[in-house]
Design a protein around this motif. Sequence first.
Motif, PDB file in Angstrom:
ATOM      1  N   LYS A  17       1.167  -3.557 -14.449  1.00 48.81           N
ATOM      2  CA  LYS A  17       1.307  -3.308 -13.016  1.00 48.81           C
ATOM      3  C   LYS A  17       2.742  -3.487 -12.508  1.00 48.81           C
ATOM      4  N   ARG A  22       4.020   1.484  -6.595  1.00 53.36           N
ATOM      5  CA  ARG A  22       2.788   1.729  -5.847  1.00 53.36           C
ATOM      6  C   ARG A  22       3.121   2.426  -4.538  1.00 53.36           C
ATOM      7  N   ASP A  34       5.098   0.472  -1.672  1.00 55.16           N
ATOM      8  CA  ASP A  34       4.623  -0.910  -1.558  1.00 55.16           C
ATOM      9  C   ASP A  34       5.373  -1.747  -2.588  1.00 55.16           C
ATOM     10  N   GLN A  37       3.454  -4.654  -3.841  1.00 54.59           N
ATOM     11  CA  GLN A  37       2.153  -4.225  -4.371  1.00 54.59           C
ATOM     12  C   GLN A  37       1.014  -5.052  -3.801  1.00 54.59           C
ATOM     13  N   GLN A  38       1.075  -5.301  -2.482  1.00 56.16           N
ATOM     14  CA  GLN A  38       0.046  -6.097  -1.828  1.00 56.16           C
ATOM     15  C   GLN A  38      -0.439  -5.512  -0.505  1.00 56.16           C
ATOM     16  N   TYR A  45      -0.487   4.358  -8.278  1.00 60.31           N
ATOM     17  CA  TYR A  45       0.563   3.811  -9.130  1.00 60.31           C
ATOM     18  C   TYR A  45       1.217   4.923  -9.936  1.00 60.31           C
TER      19      TYR A  45
END
Length: 83
Positions: A17, A22, A34, A37-38, A45
């Motif tokens: 990840k 993202r 993002d 990534q939250q 992705y």
Amino acid sequence: MTTPVRMCAGCRGRADKPTLVRLVWDGAASVTVDTRQQLPGRGVYLHPNCVERALKTRALPRGLRRSLDAAAVRNVLASLPVG
């Protein structure tokens, strides 16, 4: 503890990840990166070098479930650092 694995929308390959970018729909008719990534909501992705493939195969609009302007997505991703 293991690192989460996600699938790249462009090449359909799996990667850790943190190595992927993202993209999320920001609710104001555009796509945003993002970085942490939250952010809430649907995300896609990508490997940074798989953007053109994802746009060509329409994987980004399909993944985000929105109509997207390819030029706007390219502009958003152009601001990312290469590497």
